[in-house]
Motif scaffolding. Sequence first.
Motif, PDB file in Angstrom:
ATOM      1  N   THR A  36       0.840  -1.195   0.000  1.00 42.89           N
ATOM      2  CA  THR A  36       0.000   0.000   0.000  1.00 42.89           C
ATOM      3  C   THR A  36       0.880   1.252   0.000  1.00 42.89           C
ATOM      4  O   THR A  36       2.025   1.217   0.456  1.00 42.89           O
ATOM      5  N   TYR A  38       0.415   5.963  -0.551  1.00 39.76           N
ATOM      6  CA  TYR A  38      -0.525   7.069  -0.671  1.00 39.76           C
ATOM      7  C   TYR A  38       0.107   8.313  -1.299  1.00 39.76           C
ATOM      8  O   TYR A  38       0.001   9.409  -0.754  1.00 39.76           O
ATOM      9  N   CYS A  63      -7.748   0.409 -11.697  1.00 34.76           N
ATOM     10  CA  CYS A  63      -8.751  -0.061 -10.724  1.00 34.76           C
ATOM     11  C   CYS A  63      -9.799  -0.927 -11.412  1.00 34.76           C
ATOM     12  O   CYS A  63     -10.212  -1.971 -10.882  1.00 34.76           O
ATOM     13  N   LYS A  66      -8.694  -4.258 -11.844  1.00 31.45           N
ATOM     14  CA  LYS A  66      -8.423  -4.909 -10.553  1.00 31.45           C
ATOM     15  C   LYS A  66      -6.936  -5.201 -10.354  1.00 31.45           C
ATOM     16  O   LYS A  66      -6.559  -6.170  -9.705  1.00 31.45           O
ATOM     17  N   THR A  69      -6.255  -1.083  -6.135  1.00 27.28           N
ATOM     18  CA  THR A  69      -7.487  -0.534  -5.566  1.00 27.28           C
ATOM     19  C   THR A  69      -7.161   0.851  -5.024  1.00 27.28           C
ATOM     20  O   THR A  69      -6.019   1.128  -4.642  1.00 27.28           O
ATOM     21  N   LYS A  70      -8.156   1.701  -5.015  1.00 29.91           N
ATOM     22  CA  LYS A  70      -8.006   3.070  -4.526  1.00 29.91           C
ATOM     23  C   LYS A  70      -9.072   3.297  -3.472  1.00 29.91           C
ATOM     24  O   LYS A  70     -10.230   2.966  -3.681  1.00 29.91           O
ATOM     25  N   SER A  71      -8.672   3.855  -2.353  1.00 22.59           N
ATOM     26  CA  SER A  71      -9.645   4.199  -1.321  1.00 22.59           C
ATOM     27  C   SER A  71      -9.254   5.535  -0.716  1.00 22.59           C
ATOM     28  O   SER A  71      -8.149   6.026  -0.920  1.00 22.59           O
ATOM     29  N   GLY A  72     -10.165   6.116   0.015  1.00 26.46           N
ATOM     30  CA  GLY A  72      -9.889   7.398   0.655  1.00 26.46           C
ATOM     31  C   GLY A  72     -10.215   8.563  -0.241  1.00 26.46           C
ATOM     32  O   GLY A  72     -11.094   8.499  -1.082  1.00 26.46           O
ATOM     33  N   THR A  75     -11.502  12.743   4.387  1.00 26.19           N
ATOM     34  CA  THR A  75     -11.439  12.352   5.781  1.00 26.19           C
ATOM     35  C   THR A  75     -12.231  13.360   6.610  1.00 26.19           C
ATOM     36  O   THR A  75     -12.501  14.462   6.153  1.00 26.19           O
ATOM     37  N   TYR A  87      -5.243   9.637  -1.513  1.00 22.45           N
ATOM     38  CA  TYR A  87      -5.822   8.320  -1.741  1.00 22.45           C
ATOM     39  C   TYR A  87      -4.859   7.271  -1.214  1.00 22.45           C
ATOM     40  O   TYR A  87      -3.650   7.483  -1.175  1.00 22.45           O
ATOM     41  N   SER A  90      -3.572   0.297  -3.177  1.00 29.05           N
ATOM     42  CA  SER A  90      -3.130  -1.046  -2.815  1.00 29.05           C
ATOM     43  C   SER A  90      -2.972  -1.870  -4.079  1.00 29.05           C
ATOM     44  O   SER A  90      -3.795  -1.785  -4.985  1.00 29.05           O
TER      45      SER A  90
END
Length: 117
Positions: A36, A38, A63, A66, A69-72, A75, A87, A90
């Motif tokens: 991971t 950022y 993404c 697959k 992956t992107k998250s965030g 906040t 972001y 991962s």
Amino acid sequence: MTNFFMVPNEVFDLNLKPQQFAVLCYILKCCDESNTCYPSIHTIAEACAISDNTVRESIKFLCKRKIITKSGGFTVGKYGKIQSSSYLFSINPNFYDEGFGRDNLVEYYKNENSATS
């Protein structure tokens, strides 16, 4: 020595465009032991000598495939306000497995063909 990062040979089986390949490689370079990282969109763009929008399009594509992956992106701040944040990217845990590149490409084209039918 830690002045290098590993990219499996099968990455060439993913049939990526040069900018998608560059973005993926930069994300791989930044990842820690848990796969991971950022970095900001702008940081990736500067490192890869491409525009922020091209980075966004490449990340969206990676993404969709697959591969990552992107998250965030947002906040909750100290006083309950929503703030933008980096972001979290991962790498797919199967990325370094033998056959991932070919399997991913087959799955991608299968999904693309079923979406257009």
